[in-house]
Design a protein around this motif. Structure first.
Motif: not given
Ligand SMILES: [Zn+2]
Ligand SMILES: [Zn+2]
Length: 390
Positions: A21-25, A88-97, A330-333, A347-356
């Motif tokens: 939830x924190x990652x998504x926020x 423009x493209x937001x968390x496209x580097x997955x820093x939320x993860x 780490x694989x998240x996508x 991809x950074x908020x999909x189940x694969x990202x959560x698992x990674x």
């Protein structure tokens, strides 16, 4: 696995929904470097709630934080978070993860605080990785002065224990000529855009003589005011990257020479920017990487074959030049999803990202535990750091 290590892994698992939830926020509220007010507040709040003493604004950076648990004795191990997004493209580097894996690792260690060996754990929030070099500011501000070892992870389309990072320096050229009517009196004008374009041409030729692991890439940020005016002003910014700091500066010198030659040819005045914070290459800490790899075996992370030609840069490189530090990818996508794309942001908020994210949090927490439980490993990492040049 010791029972404490079991408990650490279970603690991460137990916080799965909360961390997701924190990652998504963070993902849904992208903030640019040095403006990560909400992400900094949410992460600080989370870590305070888990028992950390949290200081914000450390190192003179408003959106940085340092969360600490443990006693003053023993080593200090830092887990680093990043939480800035791209324009423009937001968390496209997955820093939320990165942020939630780091905070989750810290929180899992806090959950077993009574059983932790002597030493301190710091979760450090490091702003502005994409641009601005937040970690460079934190190094200057003394935030890493009393840290023995640091680790973080970065999301990717595969899992790689160590991925080289290039040193990077930015350079901006401003060309000033003289405006004139482009049809009536073109011979009166001095064309600043010509110098700008000639710089690109000269650099394109330079590329042929460059080592393949180096990179030069740039954009024109000002190309003139109107097509019927000879441009009196033009500007461009380039990024120059190389695997070693000395070769990076040598390449920088040659790029500057390209601009100087172009300015001379066009008869314009050239103004060059002072380099901003330089990002340094990533040094390896074999000791820490081996420990991380050993813990990966228990958390379900499987290493993929290396891809030595896909090279980026990060200010974690600068941290690795002052203390032993690692940044496993780490694989998240899904494989083939490149970072800095809209696909990676999705991809950074999909189940694969959560698992990674959860596997990375566990692996970092277990590695931190090992370093505290066996301080001779910290000494070995520091000895290796002192001995190896890169
Ligand atoms: Zn990035
Ligand atoms: Zn990144």
């Amino acid at each position: 696995m010791s029972t404490v290590k079991d408990a650490i892994a279970q603690a991460v698992e137990g916080m799965g929904d909360e961390l997701d939830a924190l990652s998504r926020r963070i993902h849904d509220h992208p903030e640019l470097g040095y403006q990560e007010v909400q992400a900094c507040a949410w992460l600080s709040e989370f870590l305070t709630h888990k028992g950390f003493k949290v200081e914000t604004g450390v190192g003179g950076v408003a959106t940085a934080f340092r969360a600490t648990i443990g006693s003053g004795a023993g080593p200090t191990i830092a887990i680093l978070c990043e939480y800035d997004a791209l324009p423009v493209i937001g968390h496209a580097c997955g820093h939320n993860v990165i942020a939630t894996a780091g905070a989750g690792a810290g929180a899992a260690l806090a959950a077993v605080q009574a059983e932790l060996p002597a030493g301190r754990i710091q979760v450090i929030g490091t702003p502005a990785e994409e641009r601005g070099g937040g970690k460079v500011e934190l190094i200057k501000g003394g935030v890493f002065q009393h840290v023995d070892c640091a680790m973080m992870i970065h999301g990717f389309d595969r899992t790689i224990l160590h991925q080289d990072l290039l040193g990077i320096v930015s350079v901006t050229f401003e060309y000033t000529g003289k405006a004139a009517h482009a049809s009536v009196d073109p011979w009166v004008g001095v064309n600043a855009l010509d110098a700008c374009i000639q710089t690109f041409n000269a650099i394109s030729m330079l590329r042929q003589q460059m080592r393949p692991e180096c990179r030069i890439h740039g954009i024109i940020t000002n190309g003139g005011a109107a097509p019927n005016i000879i441009p009196e002003y033009a500007a461009s910014t380039f990024l120059v990257r190389a695997p070693r700091i000395d070769t990076m500066w040598e390449l920088h010198r040659r790029v500057v020479a390209c601009a100087e030659g172009a300015a001379k040819a066009a008869g314009v005045r050239l103004k060059m920017s002072q380099p901003e914070n330089v990002y340094e290459p990533l040094r390896r800490s074999r000791v820490m990487l081996d420990l991380f790899a050993a813990n990966m075996k228990t958390t379900g992370l499987v290493e993929d074959p290396p891809i030595p030609d896909r090279l980026g840069s990060s200010d974690v490189g600068n941290v690795s030049q002052v203390i032993p530090a690692i940044q496993p990818m780490i694989a998240i996508a899904p494989t083939g999803t490149a970072i800095h794309t809209r696909e990676f942001a999705e991809a950074a908020v999909k189940p694969l990202a959560r698992a990674g994210m959860l596997a990375a949090a566990k692996t970092m927490a277990l590695t931190t535990f090992d370093l505290l439980a066996e301080p001779h490993r910290v000494e070995a990492a520091k000895k290796e750091f002192a001995q190896r040049a890169s």
